[in-house]
Scaffold this motif. Sequence first.
Motif, PDB file in Angstrom:
ATOM      1  N   TYR A  33      53.453  27.627   5.796  1.00  0.00           N
ATOM      2  CA  TYR A  33      53.285  29.079   5.784  1.00  0.00           C
ATOM      3  C   TYR A  33      53.326  29.583   7.225  1.00  0.00           C
ATOM      4  CZ  TYR A  33      51.595  28.479   1.015  1.00  0.00           C
ATOM      5  OH  TYR A  33      51.490  28.166  -0.319  1.00  0.00           O
ATOM      6  N   CYS A  73      52.837  33.440   9.724  1.00  0.00           N
ATOM      7  CA  CYS A  73      52.475  34.862   9.730  1.00  0.00           C
ATOM      8  C   CYS A  73      52.817  35.442  11.088  1.00  0.00           C
ATOM      9  CB  CYS A  73      51.019  35.079   9.358  1.00  0.00           C
ATOM     10  SG  CYS A  73      49.861  34.687  10.646  1.00  0.00           S
ATOM     11  N   GLU A  86      48.442  37.622   4.428  1.00  0.00           N
ATOM     12  CA  GLU A  86      49.389  37.664   5.558  1.00  0.00           C
ATOM     13  C   GLU A  86      50.283  36.425   5.641  1.00  0.00           C
ATOM     14  OE1 GLU A  86      45.918  40.244   6.684  1.00  0.00           O
ATOM     15  OE2 GLU A  86      46.095  38.228   5.922  1.00  0.00           O
ATOM     16  N   TRP A  87      49.850  35.317   5.057  1.00  0.00           N
ATOM     17  CA  TRP A  87      50.635  34.085   5.106  1.00  0.00           C
ATOM     18  C   TRP A  87      51.874  34.210   4.225  1.00  0.00           C
ATOM     19  CZ3 TRP A  87      49.761  31.063   8.955  1.00  0.00           C
ATOM     20  CH2 TRP A  87      48.467  30.896   9.453  1.00  0.00           C
ATOM     21  N   TYR A 104      57.615  34.711  13.935  1.00  0.00           N
ATOM     22  CA  TYR A 104      56.277  34.277  13.535  1.00  0.00           C
ATOM     23  C   TYR A 104      55.476  33.820  14.745  1.00  0.00           C
ATOM     24  CZ  TYR A 104      58.563  34.048   8.974  1.00  0.00           C
ATOM     25  OH  TYR A 104      59.276  34.342   7.839  1.00  0.00           O
TER      26      TYR A 104
END
Length: 127
Positions: A28, A30, A42-43, A73
């Motif tokens: 993941y 963010c 948010e991930w 990211y």
Amino acid sequence: MYVTGYRVTTGNDCEKYKGRNPKNWDLYACKAEKAPEVGAKEWILVSTVRQDRKLGDKNGMTAEYELDNVGQYNCFLLKIKKIKGAPTMQIADWEMIGMTSKNPTKEDIAKDRKETRIEEMSMPMGH
């Protein structure tokens, strides 16, 4: 950084202690400056690997993976779902690959793709 992929390197004793490489995982990412809590909205899921065949029981072996969802990211969260057979997991290194350009075109990525190591990543581990 505009992230397009990542590399995983096996441990330095992988040949002696076999089966410790991850087999299934989710990565993941963010855009936040500081990593949010695990499970926060948010991930964004950027890579899913199942039944990995790239990482072998060889010392210091590096495999490269592309992101399913490339983008800009700042923080990363790795969730190991399954290990290749041993009761514990070990990797020696995790490197993100990307470009410093904020909005590269597909042509830019293909032409100028370069390795950029992120020294301070947020990567809580869990399995």
